[in-house]
Write a protein that holds these residues in place. Structure first.
Motif, PDB file in Angstrom:
ATOM      1  N   ASP A   1     -11.262  18.953  -0.501  1.00 16.14           N
ATOM      2  CA  ASP A   1     -10.567  20.204  -0.217  1.00 16.14           C
ATOM      3  C   ASP A   1     -11.346  21.000   0.825  1.00 16.14           C
ATOM      4  O   ASP A   1     -12.572  20.979   0.863  1.00 16.14           O
ATOM      5  CB  ASP A   1     -10.421  21.025  -1.495  1.00 16.14           C
ATOM      6  N   LEU A   2     -10.615  21.700   1.683  1.00 12.55           N
ATOM      7  CA  LEU A   2     -11.216  22.458   2.772  1.00 12.55           C
ATOM      8  C   LEU A   2     -10.763  23.909   2.685  1.00 12.55           C
ATOM      9  O   LEU A   2      -9.624  24.195   2.296  1.00 12.55           O
ATOM     10  CB  LEU A   2     -10.783  21.880   4.120  1.00 12.55           C
ATOM     11  N   SER A   3     -11.628  24.807   3.070  1.00  9.05           N
ATOM     12  CA  SER A   3     -11.238  26.214   3.125  1.00  9.05           C
ATOM     13  C   SER A   3     -12.012  26.908   4.235  1.00  9.05           C
ATOM     14  O   SER A   3     -13.112  26.495   4.604  1.00  9.05           O
ATOM     15  CB  SER A   3     -11.514  26.913   1.786  1.00  9.05           C
ATOM     16  N   GLY A   4     -11.392  27.952   4.799  1.00 12.72           N
ATOM     17  CA  GLY A   4     -12.041  28.698   5.865  1.00 12.72           C
ATOM     18  C   GLY A   4     -11.022  29.184   6.867  1.00 12.72           C
ATOM     19  O   GLY A   4      -9.814  28.970   6.711  1.00 12.72           O
ATOM     20  N   PRO A   5     -11.469  29.845   7.939  1.00 10.30           N
ATOM     21  CA  PRO A   5     -10.553  30.350   8.966  1.00 10.30           C
ATOM     22  C   PRO A   5      -9.868  29.203   9.712  1.00 10.30           C
ATOM     23  O   PRO A   5     -10.500  28.194  10.033  1.00 10.30           O
ATOM     24  CB  PRO A   5     -11.467  31.152   9.904  1.00 10.30           C
ATOM     25  N   LEU A   6      -8.593  29.386   9.999  1.00 13.59           N
ATOM     26  CA  LEU A   6      -7.829  28.389  10.747  1.00 13.59           C
ATOM     27  C   LEU A   6      -7.987  28.584  12.249  1.00 13.59           C
ATOM     28  O   LEU A   6      -8.010  29.713  12.735  1.00 13.59           O
ATOM     29  CB  LEU A   6      -6.342  28.506  10.428  1.00 13.59           C
ATOM     30  N   ARG A   7      -8.081  27.476  12.953  1.00 16.35           N
ATOM     31  CA  ARG A   7      -7.920  27.498  14.410  1.00 16.35           C
ATOM     32  C   ARG A   7      -6.700  26.639  14.719  1.00 16.35           C
ATOM     33  O   ARG A   7      -6.662  25.453  14.402  1.00 16.35           O
ATOM     34  CB  ARG A   7      -9.169  26.938  15.109  1.00 16.35           C
TER      35      ARG A   7
ATOM     36  N   ASP B   1       1.775  21.896  14.408  1.00 15.08           N
ATOM     37  CA  ASP B   1       1.536  21.189  13.148  1.00 15.08           C
ATOM     38  C   ASP B   1       0.101  20.685  12.994  1.00 15.08           C
ATOM     39  O   ASP B   1      -0.186  19.868  12.121  1.00 15.08           O
ATOM     40  CB  ASP B   1       2.519  20.025  12.974  1.00 15.08           C
ATOM     41  N   THR B   2      -0.799  21.168  13.828  1.00 10.49           N
ATOM     42  CA  THR B   2      -2.195  20.730  13.776  1.00 10.49           C
ATOM     43  C   THR B   2      -3.124  21.938  13.810  1.00 10.49           C
ATOM     44  O   THR B   2      -2.975  22.816  14.665  1.00 10.49           O
ATOM     45  CB  THR B   2      -2.541  19.801  14.967  1.00 10.49           C
ATOM     46  N   VAL B   3      -4.068  21.974  12.886  1.00 13.42           N
ATOM     47  CA  VAL B   3      -5.036  23.071  12.809  1.00 13.42           C
ATOM     48  C   VAL B   3      -6.431  22.492  12.621  1.00 13.42           C
ATOM     49  O   VAL B   3      -6.600  21.301  12.368  1.00 13.42           O
ATOM     50  CB  VAL B   3      -4.713  24.041  11.649  1.00 13.42           C
TER      51      VAL B   3
ATOM     52  N   LEU C   1      -0.862  18.887   9.381  1.00 14.60           N
ATOM     53  CA  LEU C   1      -0.180  19.438   8.226  1.00 14.60           C
ATOM     54  C   LEU C   1       0.803  18.425   7.641  1.00 14.60           C
ATOM     55  O   LEU C   1       1.621  17.837   8.368  1.00 14.60           O
ATOM     56  CB  LEU C   1       0.548  20.724   8.599  1.00 14.60           C
ATOM     57  N   HIS C   2       0.711  18.226   6.347  1.00 12.24           N
ATOM     58  CA  HIS C   2       1.527  17.233   5.655  1.00 12.24           C
ATOM     59  C   HIS C   2       3.001  17.629   5.644  1.00 12.24           C
ATOM     60  O   HIS C   2       3.363  18.780   5.416  1.00 12.24           O
ATOM     61  CB  HIS C   2       1.037  17.101   4.200  1.00 12.24           C
ATOM     62  N   GLY C   3       3.868  16.644   5.928  1.00 14.38           N
ATOM     63  CA  GLY C   3       5.295  16.802   5.707  1.00 14.38           C
ATOM     64  C   GLY C   3       6.070  17.564   6.746  1.00 14.38           C
ATOM     65  O   GLY C   3       7.273  17.817   6.555  1.00 14.38           O
ATOM     66  N   ILE C   4       5.433  17.968   7.859  1.00 18.81           N
ATOM     67  CA  ILE C   4       6.168  18.703   8.895  1.00 18.81           C
ATOM     68  C   ILE C   4       5.906  18.080  10.268  1.00 18.81           C
ATOM     69  O   ILE C   4       4.934  17.350  10.464  1.00 18.81           O
ATOM     70  CB  ILE C   4       5.806  20.202   8.927  1.00 18.81           C
ATOM     71  N   ASP C   5       6.789  18.372  11.199  1.00 18.79           N
ATOM     72  CA  ASP C   5       6.641  17.886  12.574  1.00 18.79           C
ATOM     73  C   ASP C   5       7.136  18.992  13.504  1.00 18.79           C
ATOM     74  O   ASP C   5       8.234  19.522  13.320  1.00 18.79           O
ATOM     75  CB  ASP C   5       7.463  16.613  12.768  1.00 18.79           C
TER      76      ASP C   5
END
Length: 223
Positions: free
Chosen positions: A20-26, A31-33, A42-46
């Motif tokens: 598991d990961l946590s922290g500020p998103l870039r 669909d990619t961070v 990101l799972h399940g989206i395009d």
């Protein structure tokens, strides 16, 4: 013994990647961070690719890929997220479900019309997509080619080759038909866009908008 140690190392790396990961998103794109040093798909989206354009018979061409990236950045870049990894994709990216302020990020993007449910991998976000389509939210109704189809065309070398030759932001192809010298323009996502080649020596050209093409006397291809 050496094989056992090597397998143990690979197993350890996979465990780290799937933690598991946590922290500020870039935000990289729709669909990619990134969190820390980990790139997350990101799972399940395009979402549309950055170079992708959208448009239809009733809507002018516009850079929907870069718009999506900007929208996702404006809403989520720098915000704290918690991500639960579910897989590693073929590019080595961590595939994960992420939450921001307790809300599923994938669900939020699909519900807002900023991404599509990626049905090849998951049906989790079909309800959100149905609701977005009904409201005409975001990309829905904008004549967008599916991101998967856009990537397939690029891999075949068609769109990638022709977009590379186009002036910045001017991706509409003005083609002169070999039969009757009809002046027809093709927009990204249409059936013959990928295989249409532009030859300036024949008087063919690129256009930056459908209005520009029509003012110059060209008509839109039927498909």
């Amino acid at each position: 013994m050496l094989r056992f140690c090597f397998a143990l190392v690979l197993s350890s790396l996979a465990s780290v990647a799937l933690a598991d990961l946590s922290g500020p998103l870039r935000v990289i794109d729709g669909d990619t961070v990134v969190i820390g040093e980990t790139r997350i798909r990101l799972h399940g989206i395009d979402a549309p690719e950055k170079a992708q354009f959208c448009g239809s018979r009733t809507a002018p061409m516009w850079p929907c890929g870069s718009w999506i990236t900007g929208e996702v950045r404006a809403r989520f870049d720098g915000r704290n997220a918690r991500c639960a990894a579910v897989d590693i994709d073929k590019y080595g990216r961590t595939v994960a479900r992420c939450e921001v302020a307790g809300e599923d990020l994938g669900a939020a993007l699909v519900r807002g019309g900023l991404a599509f449910a990626y049905l090849d991998y998951s049906h989790d976000y079909l309800p959100q997509q149905a609701a977005a389509m009904q409201r005409g939210a975001g990309l829905h109704g904008a004549g967008v080619q599916s991101p998967a189809d856009f990537r397939k065309a690029a891999r075949r070398g068609h769109d990638a080759q022709h977009l590379a030759k186009a002036p910045d932001g001017c991706v509409i192809k003005g083609n002169i038909s070999s039969r009757g010298n009809a002046r027809i323009y093709h927009v990204p996502g249409q059936s013959w866009y990928g295989t249409t080649r532009i030859s300036p020596a024949k008087g063919e050209r690129w256009f930056c908008s459908e209005a520009e093409a029509q003012d110059a006397g060209w008509r839109r291809a039927q498909r």
